[in-house]
Design a protein around this motif. Structure first.
Motif, mmCIF file in Angstrom:
data_model
loop_
_atom_site.group_PDB
_atom_site.id
_atom_site.type_symbol
_atom_site.label_atom_id
_atom_site.label_comp_id
_atom_site.label_asym_id
_atom_site.label_seq_id
_atom_site.Cartn_x
_atom_site.Cartn_y
_atom_site.Cartn_z
ATOM 1 N N ASP A 104 -29.668 24.380 6.334
ATOM 2 C CA ASP A 104 -29.967 23.068 5.766
ATOM 3 C C ASP A 104 -30.405 23.182 4.318
ATOM 4 O O ASP A 104 -29.985 22.424 3.465
ATOM 5 N N ARG A 105 -31.300 24.154 4.065
ATOM 6 C CA ARG A 105 -31.839 24.301 2.715
ATOM 7 C C ARG A 105 -30.731 24.680 1.742
ATOM 8 O O ARG A 105 -30.647 24.160 0.639
ATOM 9 N N LYS A 106 -29.865 25.597 2.184
ATOM 10 C CA LYS A 106 -28.770 26.021 1.312
ATOM 11 C C LYS A 106 -27.850 24.849 0.994
ATOM 12 O O LYS A 106 -27.409 24.692 -0.134
ATOM 13 N N LEU A 107 -27.585 24.026 2.016
ATOM 14 C CA LEU A 107 -26.722 22.862 1.789
ATOM 15 C C LEU A 107 -27.360 21.933 0.768
ATOM 16 O O LEU A 107 -26.694 21.398 -0.110
ATOM 17 N N PHE A 112 -27.672 19.714 -4.775
ATOM 18 C CA PHE A 112 -28.320 19.428 -6.050
ATOM 19 C C PHE A 112 -27.670 20.200 -7.192
ATOM 20 O O PHE A 112 -27.566 19.696 -8.297
ATOM 21 N N GLU A 113 -27.213 21.420 -6.884
ATOM 22 C CA GLU A 113 -26.498 22.175 -7.917
ATOM 23 C C GLU A 113 -25.253 21.415 -8.349
ATOM 24 O O GLU A 113 -24.952 21.319 -9.528
ATOM 25 N N ASP A 114 -24.539 20.882 -7.356
ATOM 26 C CA ASP A 114 -23.317 20.140 -7.671
ATOM 27 C C ASP A 114 -23.637 18.927 -8.541
ATOM 28 O O ASP A 114 -22.954 18.666 -9.520
ATOM 29 N N ILE A 115 -24.682 18.222 -8.166
ATOM 30 C CA ILE A 115 -25.071 17.040 -8.935
ATOM 31 C C ILE A 115 -25.422 17.433 -10.356
ATOM 32 O O ILE A 115 -24.980 16.816 -11.326
ATOM 33 N N GLY A 120 -24.580 17.851 -15.891
ATOM 34 C CA GLY A 120 -24.806 18.800 -16.960
ATOM 35 C C GLY A 120 -26.260 18.839 -17.390
ATOM 36 O O GLY A 120 -26.582 19.194 -18.512
ATOM 37 N N ALA A 121 -27.157 18.464 -16.503
ATOM 38 C CA ALA A 121 -28.586 18.444 -16.848
ATOM 39 C C ALA A 121 -29.422 18.575 -15.587
ATOM 40 O O ALA A 121 -28.945 18.342 -14.484
ATOM 41 N N ALA A 122 -30.665 18.960 -15.775
ATOM 42 C CA ALA A 122 -31.595 19.053 -14.645
ATOM 43 C C ALA A 122 -31.961 17.632 -14.214
ATOM 44 O O ALA A 122 -31.809 16.696 -14.996
ATOM 45 N N PRO A 123 -32.442 17.487 -12.963
ATOM 46 C CA PRO A 123 -32.838 16.139 -12.537
ATOM 47 C C PRO A 123 -33.942 15.599 -13.437
ATOM 48 O O PRO A 123 -34.779 16.353 -13.911
ATOM 49 N N SER A 124 -33.891 14.326 -13.679
ATOM 50 C CA SER A 124 -34.881 13.743 -14.579
ATOM 51 C C SER A 124 -36.263 13.760 -13.926
ATOM 52 O O SER A 124 -36.387 13.899 -12.718
#
Ligand SMILES: [Zn+2]
Length: 142
Positions: A104-107, A112-115, A120-124
């Motif tokens: 689950d964690r890997k998914l 989030f990596e895909d997003i 092209g940026a870290a989550p705000s």
């Protein structure tokens, strides 16, 4: 009594009293809830979003993805809801539970990596704070 089939009901708010064998789905709040299918009476809240659960409807029957693992309840029940049927698994070993959590964690990480790659940026920061508040909310409800 274990529940073998499950129906669904679309609601705005999750009712205070849940009936056995009904999956309540609140689209406005992206949440579904049902009573644990083992009959123990615990309420199972499943947030509906890409990293938690999702529902699917086929021929008026509901499916819930992924499976429901009530490890935090005394019953520790684990089952799948597929096409309105409740499919039971064995009581999983600690090791199997841990493995499931790792997957689950890997998914989630992958998601989030895909997003982030898309953006092209870290989550705000606002998104992060939103997640922290959500996690806190979950924690407080326990
Ligand atoms: Zn239960």
């Amino acid at each position: 009594m274990t529940i073998k089939t499950i129906d669904y009901e679309l609601v705005e708010f999750i009712p205070e009293q849940l009936e056995d064998g009904i999956l309540y789905i609140s689209e406005p709040y992206n949440t579904a809830a049902h009573k644990c299918c083992c009959g123990c009476g615990e309420e199972v809240i499943t947030p509906l979003n890409p990293t938690d659960w999702s529902v699917k409807f086929t021929n008026g029957k509901v499916s819930l993805f992924p499976s429901i693992g009530n490890w935090s309840f005394a019953c520790r029940s684990h089952y799948w809801v597929r096409g309105g049927q409740v499919l039971w698994s064995y009581d999983m070993s600690e090791e199997a539970i841990q493995r499931g959590r790792d997957i689950d964690r890997k998914l989630k990480e992958q998601y989030f990596e895909d997003i982030n790659r898309d953006k092209g940026a870290a989550p705000s920061w606002t998104a992060r704070i939103g997640n922290i508040l959500k996690a806190l909310g979950k924690w407080l409800k326990k």
